[in-house]
Design a protein around this motif. Structure first.
Motif, PDB file in Angstrom:
ATOM      1  N   LEU A 188       0.838  -1.192   0.000  1.00 36.44           N
ATOM      2  CA  LEU A 188       0.000   0.000   0.000  1.00 36.44           C
ATOM      3  C   LEU A 188       0.876   1.245   0.000  1.00 36.44           C
ATOM      4  O   LEU A 188       1.942   1.267   0.627  1.00 36.44           O
ATOM      5  N   ALA A 189       0.404   2.291  -0.673  1.00 33.88           N
ATOM      6  CA  ALA A 189       1.000   3.630  -0.532  1.00 33.88           C
ATOM      7  C   ALA A 189      -0.038   4.490   0.179  1.00 33.88           C
ATOM      8  O   ALA A 189      -1.187   4.579  -0.253  1.00 33.88           O
ATOM      9  N   TYR A 190       0.360   5.113   1.281  1.00 37.72           N
ATOM     10  CA  TYR A 190      -0.583   5.922   2.059  1.00 37.72           C
ATOM     11  C   TYR A 190      -0.998   7.172   1.284  1.00 37.72           C
ATOM     12  O   TYR A 190      -0.133   7.976   0.910  1.00 37.72           O
ATOM     13  N   TYR A 195      -0.986   8.530   7.896  1.00 33.96           N
ATOM     14  CA  TYR A 195      -1.067   7.233   8.564  1.00 33.96           C
ATOM     15  C   TYR A 195      -0.843   7.424  10.058  1.00 33.96           C
ATOM     16  O   TYR A 195      -0.454   8.494  10.522  1.00 33.96           O
ATOM     17  N   ASN A 196      -1.080   6.367  10.817  1.00 36.28           N
ATOM     18  CA  ASN A 196      -0.730   6.323  12.230  1.00 36.28           C
ATOM     19  C   ASN A 196      -0.360   4.886  12.600  1.00 36.28           C
ATOM     20  O   ASN A 196      -0.451   3.983  11.750  1.00 36.28           O
ATOM     21  N   ASP A 197       0.053   4.684  13.821  1.00 33.76           N
ATOM     22  CA  ASP A 197       0.551   3.371  14.234  1.00 33.76           C
ATOM     23  C   ASP A 197      -0.516   2.280  14.158  1.00 33.76           C
ATOM     24  O   ASP A 197      -0.204   1.107  13.950  1.00 33.76           O
ATOM     25  N   ALA A 211       3.967  -1.267   3.483  1.00 30.78           N
ATOM     26  CA  ALA A 211       3.395  -0.007   2.998  1.00 30.78           C
ATOM     27  C   ALA A 211       4.484   1.054   2.912  1.00 30.78           C
ATOM     28  O   ALA A 211       5.470   1.006   3.647  1.00 30.78           O
ATOM     29  N   VAL A 212       4.266   2.008   2.020  1.00 34.21           N
ATOM     30  CA  VAL A 212       5.242   3.090   1.830  1.00 34.21           C
ATOM     31  C   VAL A 212       4.625   4.427   2.216  1.00 34.21           C
ATOM     32  O   VAL A 212       3.429   4.662   2.017  1.00 34.21           O
ATOM     33  N   TYR A 227       5.979   1.142   7.137  1.00 39.59           N
ATOM     34  CA  TYR A 227       6.276   2.581   7.115  1.00 39.59           C
ATOM     35  C   TYR A 227       7.589   2.846   6.380  1.00 39.59           C
ATOM     36  O   TYR A 227       8.448   3.579   6.861  1.00 39.59           O
ATOM     37  N   TYR A 228       7.741   2.266   5.191  1.00 39.31           N
ATOM     38  CA  TYR A 228       8.962   2.476   4.420  1.00 39.31           C
ATOM     39  C   TYR A 228       9.072   3.930   3.962  1.00 39.31           C
ATOM     40  O   TYR A 228       8.086   4.574   3.601  1.00 39.31           O
TER      41      TYR A 228
END
Length: 265
Positions: A188-190, A195-197, A211-212, A227-228
């Motif tokens: 996924l790309a936010y 985003y959050n934890d 996800a990135v 969280y890349y």
């Protein structure tokens, strides 16, 4: 007294040289074992800051190719990380956000020219809309070896939604893209970098592998898989030098961040 001052100056000079050498070695080692993920959007002649022309995109990939970068998918990057094999080559990941039609018509031929794969994050609610990929074109990209990822269904900032709404966005987009490609959608790309934890746990529950984000930096073994970091690609006056500068800054920022985390742990 003068002799003493000279000795101090010599000691300080030697210490400075050693410190610079150690920092240089540390940075080079960090770069060797890191993977930049480039974040593009459009490949066209639009005036948007998020657009790069075919000529510019070709020049940037040519630079990567000539400088020994091997492009890989996010799935391959994760495999290399899991097996502790980063650093064997200079790896890079190329991604596109939103799912524009020009990702197929203009970007793909240039990617194929250099034998580079890429990942296209598709907003499923935009599939079939003007200037966006059609359902058939999403399948064509997948068949051409392009990794298809989700950019959610409605491109809403996920951190502002309830857990139920987040899950709906992620499930609908994942299932529809899997229907179009007949392949498992893992990344996924936010949207809007939001985003959050809590979202990472929802992604894991649904079956996403990673996800990135939109945060500047590169990725190493200890980078959190949901969280890349990425290197955002914009329109530049000098497409190659600007590209080089942005890549270097992301590597430098990641190295400094890594040093800070190591000191605080």
């Amino acid at each position: 007294m003068l002799v003493k001052i000279k000795k101090i100056v010599i000691y300080l000079s030697v210490f400075s040289l050693v410190a610079v050498a150690v920092a240089y070695w540390s940075f080079e080692d960090y770069k060797k074992n890191s993977v930049p993920i480039l974040a593009y959007h459009k490949v066209d002649n639009d005036h948007s800051v998020y657009s790069v022309s075919e000529k510019v995109f070709d020049e940037q990939l040519k630079y990567l190719h000539q400088n020994g970068y091997k492009a890989i998918t996010l799935e391959k990057m994760q495999e290399l990380m899991d097996n502790r094999k980063l650093g064997e080559e200079k790896y890079i990941v190329i991604t596109f956000d939103d799912g524009y039609e020009n990702n197929l018509t203009k970007a793909l031929p240039i990617l194929q020219k250099y034998n580079y794969p890429a990942t296209v994050f598709v907003v499923t609610g935009s599939v079939g809309a003007t200037n966006y990929l059609s359902p058939k074109q999403v399948g064509e990209l997948s068949k051409a070896g392009i990794e298809i990822g989700s950019h959610t269904d409605r491109h809403l900032p996920l951190a502002t939604l309830s857990a139920e709404e987040v899950e709906k966005e992620l499930v609908i987009s994942k299932q529809y893209l899997e229907y179009l490609t007949l392949k498992t959608v893992k990344y996924l790309a936010y949207p809007n970098g939001s985003y959050n934890d809590k979202i990472g746990k929802i992604l894991e529950k649904i079956g996403y592998t990673g996800a990135v984000t939109g945060l500047d930096g590169v990725n190493v073994y200890n980078s959190p898989q949901y969280y890349y970091y990425r290197v955002n690609m914009f329109k530049y006056e000098d497409p190659v030098r600007g590209f080089q500068s942005r890549l270097f800054r992301a590597q430098l920022k990641g190295w400094y961040r890594n040093l800070t985390l190591a000191k605080n742990s």
